[in-house]
Design an enzyme around this catalytic site. Structure first.
Site, PDB file in Angstrom:
ATOM      1  N   THR A  33       2.378  51.008  48.081  1.00 28.97           N
ATOM      2  CA  THR A  33       2.944  50.400  46.878  1.00 28.97           C
ATOM      3  C   THR A  33       2.907  48.894  47.031  1.00 28.97           C
ATOM      4  OG1 THR A  33       5.131  50.533  47.841  1.00 28.97           O
ATOM      5  CG2 THR A  33       4.470  52.324  46.409  1.00 28.97           C
ATOM      6  N   GLU A  35       3.509  56.283  43.182  1.00 29.66           N
ATOM      7  CA  GLU A  35       4.277  57.473  43.575  1.00 29.66           C
ATOM      8  C   GLU A  35       4.023  58.680  42.668  1.00 29.66           C
ATOM      9  OE1 GLU A  35       5.339  54.445  43.298  1.00 29.66           O
ATOM     10  OE2 GLU A  35       6.755  53.898  44.872  1.00 29.66           O
ATOM     11  N   LYS A  50      23.302  41.978  34.486  1.00 25.36           N
ATOM     12  CA  LYS A  50      24.595  42.510  34.101  1.00 25.36           C
ATOM     13  C   LYS A  50      25.485  41.374  33.624  1.00 25.36           C
ATOM     14  CE  LYS A  50      27.126  46.563  35.240  1.00 25.36           C
ATOM     15  NZ  LYS A  50      27.162  47.704  36.150  1.00 25.36           N
ATOM     16  N   TRP A  67      24.411  45.549  30.058  1.00 25.26           N
ATOM     17  CA  TRP A  67      23.095  45.353  30.647  1.00 25.26           C
ATOM     18  C   TRP A  67      22.156  44.624  29.683  1.00 25.26           C
ATOM     19  CZ3 TRP A  67      21.781  50.715  33.275  1.00 25.26           C
ATOM     20  CH2 TRP A  67      22.363  50.736  34.540  1.00 25.26           C
TER      21      TRP A  67
END
Lengths: 543, 543
Positions: free
Chosen positions: A183, A328, A434, A439
């Protein structure tokens, strides 16, 4: 009552043999910057069998790691076919990584063989020389600049010329390792995802489905995604199993080269990133590109806007769909095909979503406690995945905790799911800001800031705020490098986004740092802000 | 280096949940002879979950066999979804079998539950009463005529009404039994092929491939193949996974009914047998059938002639392709899609072949000693198969020897394979006629005899011959039941087939015996000839 079916392992050798025998006349073309040279599947398979014979003679056995460092070219394709089928593990290296990062990855994977483009290898000689497990290098193309190489090496064509095609591939357990990709690692060290023969086979079958890529022997795939990035969407395997023609661009990814390849080969399918499509639209505006051969284009890697989808449809009458996936997930995971029964505008809107899970993949939405979040298209939660070609972890147990207790992969992405199953990725979880308990999805806010007049690129990260815990900081670049009027940008955002999203912290930069796969490197931005390297202003106060 | 992928079992519950959640608005329609009643996938899934709950409460657990005796209808579809997903084994009974044969099969499979159409069940009461393992029957439709039933039974709607939908399906090993179909058994007792969850999932993925059936949520599948015959080509699973609409014909398979269903639902896809297509072409000649909605039609079960392919293309502009498969192959095995690069006449010719292996299936050609036979499109050999959804044997070890020492399924069919991988099945091995050391494929010869003027149906079997070991005997029916001039038929064959193929033994019959799946019953014909029941003449002598 027991099932009476064969215990036939799912494997890459089956993929190899199917394309070789059933689609022997299908073709692979390589673009050298001027013209396309074609080879049949039969010829490609014969060369891959020679490569397998030569690798075996050189010592490649079961589970031996064979790395590649190449553009999308013939040798790379042959390695895709030969290495897993003969029982080895194909390790595709991202040629855009820093040499020290490549060294880290190769050591972590214990690569024993390396098939490399000589011109790419030249910049890595000290790192390569220091790799203890690396036994031999096979070099394609230019071999100048390798004088300092302390490892044994051979030229690719000479290496395979010495051997007749291998006749039989060994029986391999379907759960054995077949290939590995690391990755890109925007946080921490790169981690290896290791695919099995089973997962590559299943992913290939799933990709050929009419609701997925619908690959067939009537297709010509323009293979724009790099073969070192999540196996180029798995297309070298799925397309070969489908018997599609391929066009390999080598390093020629500029709009002018893409135009030439399209003219010469009339592709029907490609998968790419929005940046390349934007380049191509701009090139088309200056001098039209004939795109009539395409039946669909899939884009991914970063968010595909409804505007881009509309532009591609208006200009070329091609459906552009979005795919969301990652190393993944092999990487096919969700695709934004609209359902059959929707009107054109609704279809465009749905194509701009991340997409619906393909058959065989499940996606769920949970909160931080793992409790289900409403799939109403609005509520934001953590996106988690399950399926037979989804990773449960990483090589050497890296990235512990990525798997939930009940067996789902936590993607690290935040998003929504609607009643029809369409997933919308709104942000990387760690990039969410945040603000006073609410959010703010930084990626979505970035899109808005980048669309403001006079702004070129935009990044949004959170900065500590004494009152709100975190508040957004927008860092922008401008076409001529002249700092913009931040107050005006703030005003322009009003009405476009929720009031509490509008940043009061702003900075101007000449350029934004990018990761090896071309995404904005927020880790680097955060570091630059933390060390004071990137200065920012507070324009106003949020209250 | 170990693979880092999830150990996610491949299963029918995944198929169930994918259609239910991702394609909730897709539909299933049932034709009652006059009109079509539609239910959404969401509604169908909810009913299937009620059925699962009711079956569980009644005692169905892991591996419990639940048989069905039904036309293609809602309850049958719900059983397909519910029974394997809940861990049971679905046993679809061929309603055309003789009651005693059905009894044999149900006893062999140890069926514990039976979901049956009341009108079909009425003729089986004594057999059903005598089945020791059978615990309970759930009856759909007409319940008159069941007064003699000594087993507990419930009406289907009442049975599922008592239960809320089951929430979770159990974890099931992917190699566990999920469904069983018995082979029609033209020789010996019927034998059970038992599919696993894995094979049904893989077969469904393979069916959705663009090179196979290319099923998608833009399709409407007219489900003509009976759900008791090789799982109706596996379409209830693959089509549901793809989110296609379905049209279920119930018992209404007459041309007039098919015409009505097509008019009402505009199907895009069907799989059927040549007989039904011939019926439909005849109906069309009298009163045109609007077939414009179809993108492809797949035919199988018996050989599809180039003439039929040409007729369908000329009349309706639909590509008709052939599929060869069997209960033992799930059944998708080979399909006669032509490659992309051939001219229309060549495409028609290739569509008349049995077909090329779909991705995941391998076919090979060997002689009686198991040695490879040339794949030149001419040399005849035994066709053998390998793949992850191919049977290795039968329930209780019946049919021993069907698997070769090196793990291939011997199909019992003779055929050729050409350089492009196209398989042509020429005959059942046991139906080949050995004349003086040369093989005569009876099925191919039958096609020629049946095409002669004044002949309706034809069967060709071998009869003992003092000089040639075996010689062909042609048994024909005629439109008005008048015996034909055999010498003239012989002359008409000259030039059409090899000289040694031309039969000198001939017989006329009023009808030919058929098996439960509509094929000519050669076993019965051989018996009738052996016992003198079918008399034949020797017209000439072959020399």
């Amino acid at each position: 009552m027991d099932a009476t079916m064969m215990h036939e392992p799912l494997g890459t050798a089956t993929i190899f043999a199917h394309g070789e025998h059933i689609h022997a006349a299908s073709r692979i073309g390589l673009f050298d910057g001027e013209q396309v040279t074609w080879r049949s599947y039969a010829e490609t398979a014969e060369r891959a069998r020679r490569l397998a014979a030569a690798l075996r003679a050189a010592g490649v056995g079961t589970n031996t790691r064979v790395a590649t460092l190449s553009w999308n070219d013939f040798a790379h394709f042959e390695a895709y076919l030969a290495v897993p089928a003969m029982g080895g593990v194909l390790h595709t290296l991202n040629l855009r990584l820093h040499p020290d990062q490549l060294r880290y990855i190769m050591a972590d994977a214990e690569d024993a063989f390396l098939i490399a483009d000589g011109s790419l290898l030249a910049g890595l000689v000290p790192q390569i020389n220091s790799l203890e497990t690396l036994a031999q290098i096979i070099v394609t193309g230019d071999t100048e600049g390798l004088s300092g190489l302390a490892k044994p090496w051979a030229a690719y064509e000479a290496f395979i010329a010495d051997h007749g095609p291998i006749a039989d591939f060994p029986d391999v357990d379907e759960t054995a390792a077949a290939a590995t990709c690391y990755t890109s690692g925007t946080t921490g060290d790169p981690k290896g995802v290791v695919y099995s023969h089973r997962t590559i086979f299943l992913h290939s079958l799933a990709s050929m489905a009419a609701n997925a890529f619908a690959l067939s022997d009537r297709d010509t795939i323009l293979l724009l995604p790099p073969m070192f990035h999540a196996n180029a969407w798995g297309l070298p395997y799925s397309g070969w199993l489908a018997g599609a023609d391929f066009v390999l661009p080598g390093p020629h990814l500029q709009p002018q080269s893409i135009r030439q390849m399209i003219r010469a080969t009339a592709p029907t399918f490609t998968a790419t990133v929005p940046t390349i499509l934007n380049d191509l639209l701009r090139a088309d505006a200056a001098d039209p590109v004939d795109m009539t051969s395409f039946r669909v284009i899939v884009a991914g890697g970063s968010a595909v806007s409804e505007g881009l989808i509309a532009d591609v449809e208006r200009r070329w009458a091609i459906p552009l769909i979005q795919g969301w996936g990652m190393t993944e997930t092999s990487p096919l995971c969700v695709l934004s095909h609209p359902p059959a029964d929707v009107a054109p505008e609704e279809a465009r809107h749905l194509r701009a979503k991340s997409g619906r899970p393909v058959a065989g993949v499940r996606v769920r939405l949970v909160d931080d406690q793992g409790k289900p979040v409403a799939e109403d298209g609005k509520s934001v939660g953590r996106l988690q995945l399950r399926g037979a070609w989804i990773a449960r972890g990483y090589h050497r147990g890296a990235g512990a905790g990525v798997l939930t207790d009940d067996g789902w992969l936590d993607t690290g992405d935040a998003g929504t799911i609607d009643a029809r199953g369409y997933v919308q990725v709104t942000d990387r979880l760690k990039d969410l800001i945040k603000s006073g308990g609410e959010w703010i999805p930084s990626a979505e806010l970035e899109n808005h800031v980048a669309s403001l007049p006079g702004v070129d690129l935009a990044a949004v990260i959170g900065v500590a705020d004494p009152r709100w815990e975190e508040r957004p900081l927008a860092i922008v670049t401008t076409p001529h490098g002249i700092p913009p009027d931040f107050a005006r940008l703030r005003s322009a955002l009003q009405g476009q986004v929720a009031r509490f999203w509008i940043p009061e912290y702003w900075a101007h930069a000449d350029t934004l740092p990018l990761t090896s796969v071309g995404k904005i490197d927020k880790q680097a931005l955060r570091a630059a802000v933390a060390t004071g390297k990137t200065a920012f202003e507070r324009i106003d106060e949020f209250s």
